[in-house]
Design a protein around this motif. Structure first.
Motif, PDB file in Angstrom:
ATOM      1  N   THR A   1       5.100  -0.508   5.831  1.00 17.18           N
ATOM      2  CA  THR A   1       6.001  -0.098   6.911  1.00 17.18           C
ATOM      3  C   THR A   1       7.206   0.623   6.337  1.00 17.18           C
ATOM      4  OG1 THR A   1       7.318  -2.141   6.911  1.00 17.18           O
ATOM      5  CG2 THR A   1       5.339  -2.114   8.270  1.00 17.18           C
ATOM      6  N   GLY A   2       7.781   1.518   7.160  1.00 18.52           N
ATOM      7  CA  GLY A   2       9.025   2.178   6.778  1.00 18.52           C
ATOM      8  C   GLY A   2       8.919   2.870   5.438  1.00 18.52           C
ATOM      9  N   GLY A   3       9.881   2.556   4.551  1.00 22.65           N
ATOM     10  CA  GLY A   3       9.912   3.174   3.232  1.00 22.65           C
ATOM     11  C   GLY A   3       9.085   2.458   2.191  1.00 22.65           C
ATOM     12  N   SER A   4       8.472   1.325   2.532  1.00 29.21           N
ATOM     13  CA  SER A   4       7.587   0.643   1.580  1.00 29.21           C
ATOM     14  C   SER A   4       6.229   1.338   1.554  1.00 29.21           C
ATOM     15  CB  SER A   4       7.413  -0.825   1.972  1.00 29.21           C
ATOM     16  OG  SER A   4       8.611  -1.548   1.764  1.00 29.21           O
ATOM     17  N   GLU A   5       5.673   1.473   0.368  1.00 32.42           N
ATOM     18  CA  GLU A   5       4.415   2.194   0.229  1.00 32.42           C
ATOM     19  C   GLU A   5       3.248   1.424   0.863  1.00 32.42           C
ATOM     20  OE1 GLU A   5       5.361   4.770  -3.793  1.00 32.42           O
ATOM     21  OE2 GLU A   5       4.051   3.022  -3.938  1.00 32.42           O
ATOM     22  N   ARG A   6       2.205   2.139   1.140  1.00 23.32           N
ATOM     23  CA  ARG A   6       1.026   1.564   1.777  1.00 23.32           C
ATOM     24  C   ARG A   6      -0.006   1.134   0.736  1.00 23.32           C
ATOM     25  NH1 ARG A   6      -0.003   5.237   7.217  1.00 23.32           N
ATOM     26  NH2 ARG A   6       2.102   4.950   8.068  1.00 23.32           N
ATOM     27  N   LEU A   7      -0.842   0.189   1.141  1.00 21.42           N
ATOM     28  CA  LEU A   7      -1.954  -0.223   0.302  1.00 21.42           C
ATOM     29  C   LEU A   7      -3.001   0.886   0.220  1.00 21.42           C
ATOM     30  CD1 LEU A   7      -2.514  -3.847   1.659  1.00 21.42           C
ATOM     31  CD2 LEU A   7      -1.409  -3.207  -0.490  1.00 21.42           C
ATOM     32  N   PRO A   8      -3.733   0.963  -0.883  1.00 24.37           N
ATOM     33  CA  PRO A   8      -4.831   1.939  -0.953  1.00 24.37           C
ATOM     34  C   PRO A   8      -5.859   1.735   0.152  1.00 24.37           C
ATOM     35  CG  PRO A   8      -4.340   1.063  -3.134  1.00 24.37           C
ATOM     36  CD  PRO A   8      -3.539   0.241  -2.149  1.00 24.37           C
ATOM     37  N   SER A   9      -5.997   0.488   0.643  1.00 28.14           N
ATOM     38  CA  SER A   9      -6.975   0.175   1.687  1.00 28.14           C
ATOM     39  C   SER A   9      -6.417   0.362   3.100  1.00 28.14           C
ATOM     40  CB  SER A   9      -7.441  -1.273   1.540  1.00 28.14           C
ATOM     41  OG  SER A   9      -6.335  -2.172   1.604  1.00 28.14           O
ATOM     42  N   HIS A  10      -5.213   0.916   3.231  1.00 17.20           N
ATOM     43  CA  HIS A  10      -4.569   1.069   4.547  1.00 17.20           C
ATOM     44  C   HIS A  10      -5.524   1.714   5.559  1.00 17.20           C
ATOM     45  CE1 HIS A  10      -0.961   1.503   7.095  1.00 17.20           C
ATOM     46  NE2 HIS A  10      -1.569   2.570   7.540  1.00 17.20           N
ATOM     47  N   PRO A  11      -5.587   1.219   6.802  1.00 24.59           N
ATOM     48  CA  PRO A  11      -4.757   0.191   7.442  1.00 24.59           C
ATOM     49  C   PRO A  11      -5.262  -1.238   7.278  1.00 24.59           C
ATOM     50  CG  PRO A  11      -6.203   1.134   9.078  1.00 24.59           C
ATOM     51  CD  PRO A  11      -6.517   1.856   7.792  1.00 24.59           C
ATOM     52  N   ASN A  12      -6.266  -1.448   6.413  1.00 20.89           N
ATOM     53  CA  ASN A  12      -6.812  -2.788   6.195  1.00 20.89           C
ATOM     54  C   ASN A  12      -6.151  -3.442   4.980  1.00 20.89           C
ATOM     55  OD1 ASN A  12      -8.565  -2.054   8.254  1.00 20.89           O
ATOM     56  ND2 ASN A  12     -10.215  -1.502   6.861  1.00 20.89           N
ATOM     57  N   GLY A  13      -6.347  -4.746   4.857  1.00 21.30           N
ATOM     58  CA  GLY A  13      -5.922  -5.440   3.649  1.00 21.30           C
ATOM     59  C   GLY A  13      -4.574  -6.125   3.712  1.00 21.30           C
ATOM     60  N   TYR A  14      -3.905  -6.046   4.849  1.00 22.56           N
ATOM     61  CA  TYR A  14      -2.568  -6.643   4.967  1.00 22.56           C
ATOM     62  C   TYR A  14      -2.691  -8.097   5.432  1.00 22.56           C
ATOM     63  CZ  TYR A  14      -0.940  -1.839   4.510  1.00 22.56           C
ATOM     64  OH  TYR A  14      -0.686  -0.569   4.046  1.00 22.56           O
ATOM     65  N   THR A  15      -3.056  -8.958   4.505  1.00 27.96           N
ATOM     66  CA  THR A  15      -3.264 -10.366   4.802  1.00 27.96           C
ATOM     67  C   THR A  15      -1.985 -11.162   4.561  1.00 27.96           C
ATOM     68  OG1 THR A  15      -3.953 -10.819   2.542  1.00 27.96           O
ATOM     69  CG2 THR A  15      -5.676 -10.182   4.119  1.00 27.96           C
ATOM     70  N   ARG A  16      -1.969 -12.397   5.079  1.00 32.27           N
ATOM     71  CA  ARG A  16      -0.805 -13.262   4.832  1.00 32.27           C
ATOM     72  C   ARG A  16      -0.614 -13.500   3.341  1.00 32.27           C
ATOM     73  NH1 ARG A  16       0.308 -18.624   8.078  1.00 32.27           N
ATOM     74  NH2 ARG A  16      -1.860 -19.122   7.596  1.00 32.27           N
ATOM     75  N   ALA A  17      -1.706 -13.656   2.618  1.00 35.29           N
ATOM     76  CA  ALA A  17      -1.588 -13.887   1.177  1.00 35.29           C
ATOM     77  C   ALA A  17      -0.887 -12.716   0.488  1.00 35.29           C
ATOM     78  CB  ALA A  17      -2.969 -14.117   0.574  1.00 35.29           C
ATOM     79  N   ARG A  18      -1.182 -11.498   0.933  1.00 38.42           N
ATOM     80  CA  ARG A  18      -0.561 -10.336   0.312  1.00 38.42           C
ATOM     81  C   ARG A  18       0.921 -10.236   0.693  1.00 38.42           C
ATOM     82  NH1 ARG A  18      -3.192  -6.308  -2.182  1.00 38.42           N
ATOM     83  NH2 ARG A  18      -5.168  -6.786  -1.149  1.00 38.42           N
ATOM     84  N   TYR A  19       1.230 -10.486   1.966  1.00 37.57           N
ATOM     85  CA  TYR A  19       2.641 -10.484   2.363  1.00 37.57           C
ATOM     86  C   TYR A  19       3.409 -11.571   1.617  1.00 37.57           C
ATOM     87  CZ  TYR A  19       1.720  -7.426   6.423  1.00 37.57           C
ATOM     88  OH  TYR A  19       1.400  -6.380   7.243  1.00 37.57           O
ATOM     89  N   ALA A  20       2.803 -12.756   1.467  1.00 33.29           N
ATOM     90  CA  ALA A  20       3.471 -13.855   0.765  1.00 33.29           C
ATOM     91  C   ALA A  20       3.692 -13.515  -0.702  1.00 33.29           C
ATOM     92  CB  ALA A  20       2.640 -15.127   0.898  1.00 33.29           C
ATOM     93  N   GLU A  21       2.748 -12.787  -1.298  1.00 33.31           N
ATOM     94  CA  GLU A  21       2.930 -12.350  -2.680  1.00 33.31           C
ATOM     95  C   GLU A  21       4.154 -11.450  -2.802  1.00 33.31           C
ATOM     96  OE1 GLU A  21       0.314 -10.217  -6.249  1.00 33.31           O
ATOM     97  OE2 GLU A  21      -0.279  -9.962  -4.145  1.00 33.31           O
ATOM     98  N   ALA A  22       4.379 -10.619  -1.790  1.00 32.78           N
ATOM     99  CA  ALA A  22       5.560  -9.761  -1.796  1.00 32.78           C
ATOM    100  C   ALA A  22       6.842 -10.583  -1.734  1.00 32.78           C
ATOM    101  CB  ALA A  22       5.500  -8.786  -0.631  1.00 32.78           C
TER     102      ALA A  22
END
Length: 283
Positions: free
Chosen positions: A55-76
């Motif tokens: 979102t916004g100025g944060s870069e996207r995952l290579p798998s965008h729009p997929n792959g945005y799991t809770r585990a990945r957000y929590a890692e951030a």
């Protein structure tokens, strides 16, 4: 504005205020961070507003729009805490951000001084959707005389077919009247918010196409982090039923219901919202 690196992607965050550090995670998934600014809390806390990945100025995952799991957000969140020095922080999550906050607090209680679950829920899926439908029916009955009602309901019907950033942004702007307690009485206040809100389309499935559904009901009784649950009485998507369930599941959790708010208590009742959180911090 500041940045940190997460698995080869650059992620942004913004810092305002003074006092103990509180990381704030916005909702969605896919809603830009800036609607969550809380100036009254910034008088008591160093508010660190994370721009969720994609979102916004944060870069996207290579798998965008997929792959945005809770585990990945929590890692951030975990990486950001390290980036800020590694000391325990308060963690505030709004809506989908609440799902992230409770997940992270369960996984890493030693890194969380206290967790604020703002318009969150213990579960998603069919049961959550049925409760949302019930609230839409109540909203429709209360506002049957409003000429904009058909357009709002059409926006709700189209939520499941969103497939682009432009459609996501249009849906966010169109659904705000449903999400606040008194849109027509306070229209002048909320129109600027509608005009500036933006979103990124995020699919809600992982890299393999599996939905990232949530059911924390078995895990939450094991949460050993001080918790505050905040909800607006007229919140249609993460309402009082879910807040009460969270408060019952989490040991010694505090519950605050703001009687004149919907999904955006920090805008609808900013003084009461800030008082609830500062009181929790003090206790």
């Amino acid at each position: 504005m500041h940045t940190f690196e997460l698995n080869g992607t650059t992620q942004r965050y913004h810092v305002y205020g003074n006092g103990p550090v509180c990381i704030a995670h916005s909702g969605g998934p896919g809603v830009f961070w800036d609607y969550l600014r809380m100036p009254l809390l910034e008088e008591h806390l160093t508010m660190v507003y994370l721009e969720p990945i994609g979102t916004g100025g944060s870069e996207r995952l290579p798998s965008h729009p997929n792959g945005y799991t809770r585990a990945r957000y929590a890692e951030a969140v975990d990486t950001l805490i390290d980036h800020l020095g590694g000391e325990p922080v308060y963690l505030l999550g709004h809506s989908h951000g609440g799902f992230i906050a409770q997940y992270y607090a369960l996984q890493h209680p030693e890194r969380v001084t206290g967790v604020i679950l703002y318009a969150s829920a213990p579960v998603t899926g069919p049961e959550h959707g049925a409760e949302f439908t019930r609230h839409i029916d109540e909203f429709t009955a209360r506002n049957a005389d409003k000429p904009e009602l058909p357009e709002i309901l059409a926006t709700v019907q189209a939520l499941g077919s969103i497939s682009s950033d432009a459609e996501m942004t249009a849906a966010l702007r169109g659904i705000i009247p449903l999400y606040v307690a008194d849109h027509w009485g306070r229209r002048a206040e909320f129109e600027p918010i509608q005009e500036r809100v933006h979103g990124t389309y995020i699919s809600g499935v992982d890299e393999n196409g599996v939905p990232d559904q949530i059911d924390d009901r078995n895990a939450l009784p094991g949460l050993r982090v001080p918790a505050l649950v905040v909800v607006g009485r007229f919140d249609p998507i993460c309402g009082v039923r879910w807040a009460e369930e969270l408060a019952k599941l989490i040991p010694d959790a505090e519950l605050v219901i703001l009687e004149r708010s919907g999904h955006f208590c920090h805008v609808e009742e900013p003084e009461s919202f800030a008082a609830a959180i500062t009181g929790f911090l003090t206790r």
